[in-house]
Design a protein around this motif. Structure first.
Motif, short mmCIF file in Angstrom:
data_model
loop_
_atom_site.label_atom_id
_atom_site.label_comp_id
_atom_site.label_asym_id
_atom_site.label_seq_id
_atom_site.Cartn_x
_atom_site.Cartn_y
_atom_site.Cartn_z
N GLN A 216 7.58 2.98 21.77
CA GLN A 216 7.61 4.29 21.63
C GLN A 216 7.18 5.06 23.02
OE1 GLN A 216 5.58 6.15 18.31
NE2 GLN A 216 7.48 6.23 17.51
N ALA A 343 8.64 9.04 3.31
CA ALA A 343 9.42 10.34 3.60
C ALA A 343 8.89 10.49 5.31
CB ALA A 343 9.54 11.33 3.00
N ASN A 344 7.48 10.50 5.28
CA ASN A 344 6.69 10.85 6.70
C ASN A 344 5.88 9.82 6.94
OD1 ASN A 344 7.23 13.57 4.90
ND2 ASN A 344 7.01 14.16 7.04
N PRO A 345 6.52 8.61 7.47
CA PRO A 345 5.68 7.54 7.86
C PRO A 345 4.59 7.98 9.01
CG PRO A 345 7.78 7.58 9.00
CD PRO A 345 7.87 8.70 8.08
N SER A 346 3.76 7.28 8.93
CA SER A 346 2.41 7.77 9.84
C SER A 346 2.21 6.43 10.87
CB SER A 346 1.22 7.80 8.99
OG SER A 346 0.59 6.59 8.61
N GLY A 347 1.39 6.92 12.15
CA GLY A 347 1.14 5.68 12.93
C GLY A 347 -0.29 5.77 13.17
N THR A 348 -1.08 4.62 13.16
CA THR A 348 -2.49 4.61 13.33
C THR A 348 -2.68 3.92 14.72
OG1 THR A 348 -3.17 4.97 11.01
CG2 THR A 348 -4.80 4.04 12.43
N TYR A 349 -3.48 4.69 15.57
CA TYR A 349 -3.76 3.91 16.86
C TYR A 349 -5.11 3.62 17.05
CZ TYR A 349 0.98 5.69 17.34
OH TYR A 349 2.26 5.73 17.36
N ARG B 178 2.87 14.88 19.41
CA ARG B 178 3.38 14.33 20.28
C ARG B 178 4.95 14.13 19.91
NH1 ARG B 178 0.61 9.14 22.63
NH2 ARG B 178 2.48 7.90 21.75
N GLN B 179 5.30 13.36 18.87
CA GLN B 179 6.37 12.98 18.16
C GLN B 179 6.97 14.25 17.86
OE1 GLN B 179 6.69 9.91 18.86
NE2 GLN B 179 9.05 9.72 18.41
N ILE B 299 9.22 20.23 10.42
CA ILE B 299 8.44 20.48 9.62
C ILE B 299 7.23 19.40 9.30
CG2 ILE B 299 8.08 21.24 6.92
CD1 ILE B 299 10.80 22.08 6.98
N PRO B 300 5.92 19.69 9.33
CA PRO B 300 4.95 18.47 9.43
C PRO B 300 4.74 18.25 7.73
CG PRO B 300 3.85 20.37 10.07
CD PRO B 300 5.27 20.84 10.19
N ASN B 301 4.23 17.28 7.49
CA ASN B 301 3.79 17.18 6.10
C ASN B 301 2.34 17.15 6.11
OD1 ASN B 301 3.16 16.28 3.44
ND2 ASN B 301 4.93 14.71 3.49
N TYR B 332 -1.57 9.47 12.89
CA TYR B 332 -0.62 10.62 12.90
C TYR B 332 0.52 10.37 12.10
CZ TYR B 332 -2.95 10.95 17.53
OH TYR B 332 -3.97 11.10 18.41
N VAL B 333 0.71 11.75 11.42
CA VAL B 333 1.86 11.86 10.42
C VAL B 333 3.12 12.55 10.88
CG1 VAL B 333 2.65 12.40 8.01
CG2 VAL B 333 0.08 11.77 8.42
N ARG B 334 4.44 11.71 10.77
CA ARG B 334 5.53 12.01 11.19
C ARG B 334 6.04 13.36 10.62
NH1 ARG B 334 9.16 8.57 13.41
NH2 ARG B 334 8.10 7.00 14.66
N SER B 335 6.88 13.94 11.29
CA SER B 335 7.57 15.48 10.70
C SER B 335 8.97 15.13 10.53
CB SER B 335 7.15 16.56 11.68
OG SER B 335 5.80 16.41 11.90
N ARG B 336 9.56 16.19 10.02
CA ARG B 336 11.00 16.11 10.06
C ARG B 336 11.47 17.33 10.41
NH1 ARG B 336 13.49 19.07 5.95
NH2 ARG B 336 11.86 19.69 4.29
#
Lengths: 371, 353
Positions: A216, A343-349, B178-179, B299-301, B332-336
């Motif tokens: 990414q 639905a909202n995947p996460s990334g851990t760094y 960031r995303q 929209i963040p979760n 970090y949790v992704r948003s849509r």
């Protein structure tokens, strides 16, 4: 008052024996074996040494008893974990010691919880995704760790809704799952800070295009964030190269170094150290056009400094910690029945740390000014 | 058997009888097993509440002993620390709700504790945590500029929700700012906007280690230099009018076509500064709430952020990890993305056949 066991009649060493040998209370031994924070590290180390010396193991009879009790439920509650890797990435199990480190971290978390692990290499020995699906289902495995996959594997078709899954590194891999990876952005930022402290001003990032899409654009992002605070005269445009053969990439890099007056190359790619031998006096001479000597012509900082080449300075990535974090994450998902793609995947760094090395000598600031 | 005599305690079987299901179904339902339909689960939970069923701690301990080989006492307590009133802050409330439900599922007792004027200070908090034997802490969305914390960190396992501006170095969770910016930037680009600008609160950036800016820089690098807009970090001041004016001046000066902002009020701010949205300038919010209409954005979760915070903390507690962590991980949790009237497609004629 302590009864000695009869000579010749072997007795299993117990926790009491360990406690006696170390001079602590048996409960302290018990706590230490479970890494309880109330036991100082020094004491714990002492106790663990005594455990090894005496050969204390948990009472096998009691263990068997427990196992028997639990096994009545085994089909449903054995939460064993599949560590799935790519056959293409098999080389990572050797050489760079990447996979073994990740795997070691995974086990460090799984073992104390009696979670059994099994490695599967997709694509090796005819192991197709559908066959893997069958194996996992019939063994009642519900947790999957997808270890680093090369870019050529884009999508894996399993019945994902039956499994809890965590990916390691491979952001590109579909479906989108929770990911744990090294913090490449932090690695690039920390590396630039250190290089600037060491007197370097023209810091150039060189990395493979496919690495950036896999991660990414994390390296470039780190560089851009740092460059935002630097004078424009010190900002070197990153070199993103296609993954061709080593000689060609090396030449690309050499030309880019010359054109941009790069004083230190920052890269996660260190293959050219395998083209020629490193010598403490001479550094390394790369067979490029123009020829390039590290560190005389240009310094070199790795964004993933290999353990087996201590002369290479740069960022050491915590692959073992990545494995630990991934396993912890997966364990919670399995336990709370979070199956399928979120639905909202996460990334851990996980951040890395700087290591000094001969490839990045401290730059004399006076001389720099004259040049 | 005379039931009245035997029943000194309500059991899982009583719940089963009341709900008309097998008692194993009750057991599975109370642990949120996916095989139980949610309608059934809710019915069972209602029945359990009605007759006051709580799991028998002795059986719980026995089962725990059989499965894990050790006895666990009462559910461990965990502190959820905030430095402001959260009831009126939808974002803060969403973190809390996610955290609370995950704690319940994992068998932890989560306690909401306020650290601010009139409530706890660091000293009294330390005393309280000690007295209550609480060793797990979630520092939840502390806002820079308000009360901060100084504890003897080595005694605690800590997870932070945002709050990156303050001590200690600890595992942290957040939505993926960031995303989020990258998603919003690309969506705006695809809608035909060229000069896309980022305007975010300076304090918000400080508590998230400038992650909005990072996402903006990498996306901006992919468009021609003539379309580059310098980002605007506006200060945290009481006067919203003033902030609106500031954003308005920045839009006019840099001919911004689309504004990305982390404030829900971005549309009003622009309108108040005399700009017409979306005719003169489009906008997208980087932290939209579920159910907001008329505004485009991500929209963040935030529930999931709270959930992850509890998961991470329990992993630490289980392994006995305490204190400042040298290699603290960040999650970090992704948003849509959600469409909205504030950012229409620019050339509708091209899109429609």
């Amino acid at each position: 008052m302590m009864r000695r066991p009869n000579i010749g009649l072997k007795k299993y060493p117990t926790m009491n024996d360990v406690a006696f040998a170390v001079g602590v209370h048996p409960t302290t031994v018990s706590l230490a074996l479970r890494s309880h924070p109330s036991i100082p590290l020094a004491t714990r180390t002492r106790i663990l040494n005594a455990v090894r010396e005496i050969g204390y193991i948990r009472d096998p009879l009691l263990d068997a008893f427990n196992y028997h009790r639990c096994s009545k439920h085994a089909a449903k509650r054995s939460a064993s974990i599949a560590f799935v890797a790519d056959a293409n990435s098999a080389s990572l199990f050797e050489g760079l010691a990447y996979h073994p480190l990740v795997y070691e971290g995974v086990r460090a978390v799984a073992d104390p919880q009696h979670l059994s692990l099994e490695i599967f290499q997709l694509g090796a020995n005819g192991l197709t995704p559908s066959r893997l699906n069958t194996i996992l289902t019939s063994r009642g495995i519900t947790g999957i760790l997808l270890s680093t996959f090369t870019l050529s594997t884009e999508d894996i078709v399993l019945d994902w809704e039956n499994f809890s899954t965590v990916k390691i590194e491979s952001h590109h891999l579909l479906p989108q799952m929770d990911v744990v990876s090294n913090d490449q952005c932090q690695a690039a930022r920390l590396c630039m800070c250190k290089l600037r402290q060491l007197g370097y001003r023209r810091i150039g990032l060189a990395t493979a295009l496919d690495d950036e899409s896999r991660l990414q654009d994390n390296f470039s992002t780190g560089v851009l964030v740092e460059q935002a605070e630097m004078p424009a005269s010190e900002c070197v445009p990153p070199l993103l190269f296609e993954r061709t053969d080593v000689a060609e990439i090396s030449s690309h890099i050499a030309a880019w170094v010359k054109e941009n007056k790069v004083d230190v190359i920052m890269t996660n790619w260190s293959e050219f150290f395998r083209q020629a031998a490193w010598s403490t006096a001479e550094g390394i001479r790369l067979p490029t056009n123009p020829p390039l000597n590290i560190p005389r012509d240009v310094a070199f900082a790795s964004l993933d400094a290999p353990a087996d080449q201590p002369h290479i300075a740069g960022i050491v990535q915590n692959h073992r910690l990545v494995g630990m974090r991934a396993m912890e994450h997966l364990e919670v998902l399995v336990k709370t029945y979070q199956r399928g793609a979120p639905a909202n995947p996460s990334g851990t760094y996980v951040p890395g740390y700087w290591r000094d090395g001969a490839t990045v000598p401290r730059k004399a600031s006076r001389r720099k000014a004259r040049v | 058997m005379p039931i009245a005599e035997r029943q000194s305690r309500v059991t899982i079987k009583d719940v089963a009888q009341l709900a008309g299901v097998h008692f194993t179904t009750v057991s599975l339902a109370l642990r949120h097993h996916p095989s139980i339909p949610s309608a059934t689960r809710e019915r069972i939970e209602e029945a359990a509440r009605q007759i006051g069923y709580t799991p028998n701690p002795i059986f719980g301990a026995l089962t725990h002993f059989r499965v894990h080989g050790c006895v666990r006492a009462t559910p461990p307590r965990v502190a959820y620390l905030v430095n402001r009133e959260i009831d009126n802050v939808p974002h803060a409330k969403a973190f809390w709700e996610g955290a609370r439900s995950q704690a319940e599922i994992l068998g932890y007792d989560l306690e909401l504790i306020s650290v601010r004027e009139g409530y706890h200070d660091s000293k009294s908090l330390a005393r309280y945590l000690k007295a209550q034997k609480i060793s797990g802490i979630i520092i939840a969305g502390f806002k820079p500029g308000l009360s901060e914390l100084k504890l003897d960190w080595k005694d605690y396992a800590v997870v932070k929700i945002q709050s990156l501006h303050m001590e200690p170095e600890a595992t942290s969770v957040s939505n993926d700012q960031r995303q989020d910016v990258r998603i919003a930037f690309r969506e705006m680009l695809s809608r035909g906007y060229r000069r896309i600008g980022l305007a975010v609160g300076e304090t918000d950036e400080r508590s998230s280690e400038y992650r909005h800016t990072a996402g903006y820089l990498i996306e901006r690098a992919s468009v021609p230099a003539r379309d580059h807009v310098p980002q605007l970090l506006f200060p945290m001041i009481e006067d919203y009018q003033e902030i609106g004016q500031m954003i308005g001046r920045w839009v006019r000066k840099h001919k911004v076509e689309a504004v990305l902002c982390n404030w829900l009020s971005i549309r009003e701010l622009l309108v108040n500064s005399g700009l017409s949205v979306p005719d003169e300038v489009a906008c997208a919010c980087l932290c939209l709430l579920e159910g907001t209409t008329g505004l485009a954005g991500v929209i963040p979760n935030l529930n999931m952020v709270g959930t992850k915070a509890v998961s991470l903390l329990t992993s630490q507690l289980k392994q006995g990890t305490r204190g400042v962590s040298v290699f603290a991980s960040s999650t970090y949790v992704r948003s849509r993305w959600q469409d909205g009237a504030s950012a229409p497609w620019k050339n509708l004629a091209v899109v429609s056949p």
